[in-house]
Design a protein around this motif. Structure first.
Motif, PDB file in Angstrom:
ATOM      1  N   GLU A 111       0.836  -1.196   0.000  1.00 12.40           N
ATOM      2  CA  GLU A 111       0.000   0.000   0.000  1.00 12.40           C
ATOM      3  C   GLU A 111       0.876   1.252   0.000  1.00 12.40           C
ATOM      4  O   GLU A 111       2.012   1.250   0.498  1.00 12.40           O
ATOM      5  CB  GLU A 111      -0.936   0.002   1.207  1.00 12.40           C
ATOM      6  CG  GLU A 111      -1.976  -1.105   1.177  1.00 12.40           C
ATOM      7  CD  GLU A 111      -3.068  -0.915   2.211  1.00 12.40           C
ATOM      8  OE1 GLU A 111      -3.051   0.124   2.907  1.00 12.40           O
ATOM      9  OE2 GLU A 111      -3.936  -1.798   2.317  1.00 12.40           O
ATOM     10  N   SER A 112       0.321   2.322  -0.568  1.00 12.60           N
ATOM     11  CA  SER A 112       0.980   3.634  -0.597  1.00 12.60           C
ATOM     12  C   SER A 112       2.420   3.535  -1.078  1.00 12.60           C
ATOM     13  O   SER A 112       3.355   4.059  -0.465  1.00 12.60           O
ATOM     14  CB  SER A 112       0.924   4.281   0.797  1.00 12.60           C
ATOM     15  OG  SER A 112      -0.416   4.447   1.222  1.00 12.60           O
ATOM     16  N   CYS A 113       2.609   2.844  -2.218  1.00  8.73           N
ATOM     17  CA  CYS A 113       3.964   2.598  -2.733  1.00  8.73           C
ATOM     18  C   CYS A 113       4.274   3.367  -4.009  1.00  8.73           C
ATOM     19  O   CYS A 113       5.398   3.277  -4.508  1.00  8.73           O
ATOM     20  CB  CYS A 113       4.155   1.110  -2.979  1.00  8.73           C
ATOM     21  SG  CYS A 113       3.037   0.420  -4.244  1.00  8.73           S
ATOM     22  N   ALA A 114       3.297   4.096  -4.572  1.00 10.59           N
ATOM     23  CA  ALA A 114       3.493   4.678  -5.903  1.00 10.59           C
ATOM     24  C   ALA A 114       3.056   6.134  -5.955  1.00 10.59           C
ATOM     25  O   ALA A 114       2.015   6.503  -5.395  1.00 10.59           O
ATOM     26  CB  ALA A 114       2.731   3.871  -6.949  1.00 10.59           C
ATOM     27  N   ASP A 115       3.859   6.933  -6.652  1.00  7.59           N
ATOM     28  CA  ASP A 115       3.448   8.308  -6.938  1.00  7.59           C
ATOM     29  C   ASP A 115       2.457   8.350  -8.098  1.00  7.59           C
ATOM     30  O   ASP A 115       1.599   9.228  -8.170  1.00  7.59           O
ATOM     31  CB  ASP A 115       4.674   9.149  -7.314  1.00  7.59           C
ATOM     32  CG  ASP A 115       5.782   9.049  -6.286  1.00  7.59           C
ATOM     33  OD1 ASP A 115       5.549   9.493  -5.142  1.00  7.59           O
ATOM     34  OD2 ASP A 115       6.856   8.515  -6.627  1.00  7.59           O
ATOM     35  N   LEU A 116       2.600   7.390  -9.020  1.00 11.61           N
ATOM     36  CA  LEU A 116       1.776   7.343 -10.226  1.00 11.61           C
ATOM     37  C   LEU A 116       1.328   5.905 -10.461  1.00 11.61           C
ATOM     38  O   LEU A 116       2.156   4.986 -10.435  1.00 11.61           O
ATOM     39  CB  LEU A 116       2.584   7.836 -11.433  1.00 11.61           C
ATOM     40  CG  LEU A 116       1.971   7.661 -12.826  1.00 11.61           C
ATOM     41  CD1 LEU A 116       0.680   8.467 -12.957  1.00 11.61           C
ATOM     42  CD2 LEU A 116       2.967   8.075 -13.903  1.00 11.61           C
ATOM     43  N   VAL A 117       0.027   5.709 -10.668  1.00 12.60           N
ATOM     44  CA  VAL A 117      -0.511   4.391 -10.981  1.00 12.60           C
ATOM     45  C   VAL A 117      -1.219   4.465 -12.327  1.00 12.60           C
ATOM     46  O   VAL A 117      -2.109   5.308 -12.521  1.00 12.60           O
ATOM     47  CB  VAL A 117      -1.501   3.890  -9.906  1.00 12.60           C
ATOM     48  CG1 VAL A 117      -1.975   2.475 -10.251  1.00 12.60           C
ATOM     49  CG2 VAL A 117      -0.861   3.913  -8.527  1.00 12.60           C
ATOM     50  N   ILE A 118      -0.827   3.606 -13.251  1.00  8.83           N
ATOM     51  CA  ILE A 118      -1.489   3.488 -14.546  1.00  8.83           C
ATOM     52  C   ILE A 118      -2.375   2.245 -14.481  1.00  8.83           C
ATOM     53  O   ILE A 118      -1.870   1.122 -14.408  1.00  8.83           O
ATOM     54  CB  ILE A 118      -0.480   3.350 -15.703  1.00  8.83           C
ATOM     55  CG1 ILE A 118       0.525   4.496 -15.690  1.00  8.83           C
ATOM     56  CG2 ILE A 118      -1.213   3.272 -17.036  1.00  8.83           C
ATOM     57  CD1 ILE A 118      -0.049   5.853 -15.956  1.00  8.83           C
ATOM     58  N   GLU A 119      -3.689   2.442 -14.480  1.00 13.19           N
ATOM     59  CA  GLU A 119      -4.607   1.312 -14.436  1.00 13.19           C
ATOM     60  C   GLU A 119      -4.907   0.921 -15.875  1.00 13.19           C
ATOM     61  O   GLU A 119      -5.646   1.597 -16.580  1.00 13.19           O
ATOM     62  CB  GLU A 119      -5.901   1.692 -13.687  1.00 13.19           C
ATOM     63  CG  GLU A 119      -6.687   0.516 -13.140  1.00 13.19           C
ATOM     64  CD  GLU A 119      -7.091  -0.485 -14.212  1.00 13.19           C
ATOM     65  OE1 GLU A 119      -6.575  -1.630 -14.222  1.00 13.19           O
ATOM     66  OE2 GLU A 119      -7.925  -0.106 -15.062  1.00 13.19           O
ATOM     67  N   ALA A 120      -4.329  -0.203 -16.306  1.00 14.45           N
ATOM     68  CA  ALA A 120      -4.401  -0.597 -17.714  1.00 14.45           C
ATOM     69  C   ALA A 120      -5.210  -1.854 -17.943  1.00 14.45           C
ATOM     70  O   ALA A 120      -5.268  -2.340 -19.070  1.00 14.45           O
ATOM     71  CB  ALA A 120      -2.981  -0.809 -18.262  1.00 14.45           C
ATOM     72  N   SER A 121      -5.863  -2.381 -16.906  1.00 18.78           N
ATOM     73  CA  SER A 121      -6.592  -3.630 -17.076  1.00 18.78           C
ATOM     74  C   SER A 121      -8.063  -3.427 -17.413  1.00 18.78           C
ATOM     75  O   SER A 121      -8.683  -4.283 -18.044  1.00 18.78           O
ATOM     76  CB  SER A 121      -6.485  -4.469 -15.798  1.00 18.78           C
ATOM     77  OG  SER A 121      -7.273  -3.913 -14.758  1.00 18.78           O
ATOM     78  N   GLY A 122      -8.651  -2.320 -16.957  1.00 16.39           N
ATOM     79  CA  GLY A 122     -10.076  -2.101 -17.162  1.00 16.39           C
ATOM     80  C   GLY A 122     -10.955  -2.908 -16.223  1.00 16.39           C
ATOM     81  O   GLY A 122     -12.173  -2.970 -16.407  1.00 16.39           O
TER      82      GLY A 122
ATOM     83  N   THR B 211      -1.242  10.190  -8.219  1.00 14.29           N
ATOM     84  CA  THR B 211      -2.079  10.280  -9.422  1.00 14.29           C
ATOM     85  C   THR B 211      -2.406   8.883  -9.933  1.00 14.29           C
ATOM     86  O   THR B 211      -1.528   8.022  -9.991  1.00 14.29           O
ATOM     87  CB  THR B 211      -1.352  11.070 -10.529  1.00 14.29           C
ATOM     88  OG1 THR B 211      -1.107  12.398 -10.078  1.00 14.29           O
ATOM     89  CG2 THR B 211      -2.201  11.124 -11.801  1.00 14.29           C
ATOM     90  N   ILE B 212      -3.664   8.684 -10.283  1.00 15.46           N
ATOM     91  CA  ILE B 212      -4.108   7.465 -10.958  1.00 15.46           C
ATOM     92  C   ILE B 212      -4.602   7.855 -12.345  1.00 15.46           C
ATOM     93  O   ILE B 212      -5.414   8.768 -12.482  1.00 15.46           O
ATOM     94  CB  ILE B 212      -5.258   6.778 -10.190  1.00 15.46           C
ATOM     95  CG1 ILE B 212      -4.810   6.367  -8.788  1.00 15.46           C
ATOM     96  CG2 ILE B 212      -5.772   5.559 -10.969  1.00 15.46           C
ATOM     97  CD1 ILE B 212      -5.962   5.903  -7.913  1.00 15.46           C
ATOM     98  N   VAL B 213      -4.104   7.170 -13.363  1.00 15.84           N
ATOM     99  CA  VAL B 213      -4.623   7.351 -14.715  1.00 15.84           C
ATOM    100  C   VAL B 213      -5.416   6.100 -15.081  1.00 15.84           C
ATOM    101  O   VAL B 213      -4.866   4.997 -15.115  1.00 15.84           O
ATOM    102  CB  VAL B 213      -3.501   7.582 -15.745  1.00 15.84           C
ATOM    103  CG1 VAL B 213      -4.107   7.770 -17.140  1.00 15.84           C
ATOM    104  CG2 VAL B 213      -2.680   8.800 -15.372  1.00 15.84           C
ATOM    105  N   GLN B 214      -6.719   6.288 -15.319  1.00 14.96           N
ATOM    106  CA  GLN B 214      -7.576   5.176 -15.718  1.00 14.96           C
ATOM    107  C   GLN B 214      -7.487   5.029 -17.222  1.00 14.96           C
ATOM    108  O   GLN B 214      -8.100   5.781 -17.971  1.00 14.96           O
ATOM    109  CB  GLN B 214      -9.027   5.399 -15.274  1.00 14.96           C
ATOM    110  CG  GLN B 214      -9.961   4.244 -15.589  1.00 14.96           C
ATOM    111  CD  GLN B 214      -9.519   2.951 -14.931  1.00 14.96           C
ATOM    112  OE1 GLN B 214      -9.201   2.930 -13.746  1.00 14.96           O
ATOM    113  NE2 GLN B 214      -9.485   1.868 -15.693  1.00 14.96           N
ATOM    114  N   LEU B 215      -6.696   4.049 -17.658  1.00 14.15           N
ATOM    115  CA  LEU B 215      -6.440   3.850 -19.075  1.00 14.15           C
ATOM    116  C   LEU B 215      -7.250   2.684 -19.622  1.00 14.15           C
ATOM    117  O   LEU B 215      -7.709   2.713 -20.770  1.00 14.15           O
ATOM    118  CB  LEU B 215      -4.937   3.615 -19.288  1.00 14.15           C
ATOM    119  CG  LEU B 215      -4.410   3.463 -20.696  1.00 14.15           C
ATOM    120  CD1 LEU B 215      -4.858   4.616 -21.572  1.00 14.15           C
ATOM    121  CD2 LEU B 215      -2.887   3.370 -20.679  1.00 14.15           C
TER     122      LEU B 215
END
Length: 325
Positions: free
Chosen positions: A207-218, A235-239
């Protein structure tokens, strides 16, 4: 055979990459909010060879990647020119507009020459076919901001997630972790540049390990996991394309951590950047793992939906690759 018009080129289709949106259309008759209302030809990740040209911007024999969006920036430009803005919009192989726009799963396609990007001589067509999904990833990163020096997590080791690893590494991310429920895609992610991986079938991510998360699975539950992995102010980017139906997920961390959640859809002027990135990262060639002929397209769609298949599935329309995977 399509009729060649002025300002267009006739392209012999060589390779077409398949993605989750193609599979969704094929299986469900819809992709997110875009429902199929009439029969149409799928395929928007396209490379081919010019066999006839209606102007001198491309030459016969040029290998080209096809920009699927219209209007699109002209080659080498970032913005759509004013004289093109009044053109009706379209996206190859998509039901997002009416009438739907046929895509590349056919032997020849007539397209505006502005949509064509000549493939660099040192870039194999089998890698250049990744240009469209790479542009999608680059657009997502542009929405997130500069990843230089950041710890990043990519949720999902499908082709988009794998390309995100390449783009994050090239952009200067400090540490890249990839999560998935399958061991083979995670192994591929490590080979192409991920620093670490988490197999969610047997372990929990930190937990709480990332400055930026790219959610690429949907996958909706993956967005919940992304919120848990993001640091305060992250930041989370919902890709990945989320389903239309409602799903219960816990997202209180978005509030308590003051997270930025950004959606990213398609791309704008990143197509040329994508070809440059692919030229500079030869390990991208490992992402294309499975090829089927045009006659075996149904088998190719089955491979896209097969959880045991790792990497990108392509349809080899012109016999460029032969059978792979």
């Amino acid at each position: 055979m399509p009729v060649l018009r002025r300002g267009h080129a006739l392209v012999r289709i060589d390779l077409v990459g398949l993605c989750g949106s193609d599979l969704s259309y094929f299986v469900k008759g819809a992709n997110g909010d875009f429902e199929v209302r009439e029969p149409f030809v799928l395929g928007h990740e396209i490379v081919g060879t010019v066999v006839a040209a209606g102007d001198d911007s491309v030459g016969v024999g040029d290998r080209v990647a096809v920009h699927p969006v219209w209007p699109c920036p002209r080659p080498g430009e970032r913005e759509v020119a004013a004289d093109l803005l009044e053109e009706p919009p379209s996206f190859l192989g998509s039901a997002s507009t009416w009438p739907h726009t046929d895509g590349g799963l056919q032997e020849h396609l007539s397209v505006r020459t502005e949509r064509l990007r000549v493939i660099p001589p040192d870039l194999p067509s089998a890698t250049a076919v990744l240009a469209e999904p790479t542009a999608v990833v680059l657009h997502a990163l542009s929405r997130a901001g500069d990843p230089t020096g950041l710890d990043a997590v990519v949720c999902g080791a499908g082709p988009i997630g794998l390309l995100a690893v390449l783009a994050l590494r090239r952009a200067g991310a400090r540490r890249i972790t990839v999560t998935d429920v399958r061991s083979a895609p995670l192994a591929l992610a490590r080979r192409i540049g991920a620093d670490s991986t988490v197999d969610l079938s047997s372990e929990l991510p930190a937990e709480s390990c990332a400055d930026l998360v790219i959610e690429a699975s949907g996958v909706p539950a993956s967005l919940e996991s992304a919120a848990a992995m993001a640091r305060v102010g992250g930041t989370i980017v919902q890709l990945g394309m989320l389903p239309r139906d409602q799903r219960p997920i816990a997202l209180s961390a978005i509030v308590t951590k003051e997270l930025r959640v950004i959606g990213s859809h398609r791309f704008t002027g990143e197509f040329d950047d994508a070809l440059r990135l692919l030229s500079a990262t030869p390990e991208a060639a490992e992402i294309v793992t499975t090829a089927r002929s045009l006659d075996d397209t149904a088998e190719a769609f089955a491979a896209v939906g097969d959880p045991t298949v790792t990497g990108k599935v392509v349809v080899d329309v012109n016999g460029v690759l032969g059978r792979r995977g």
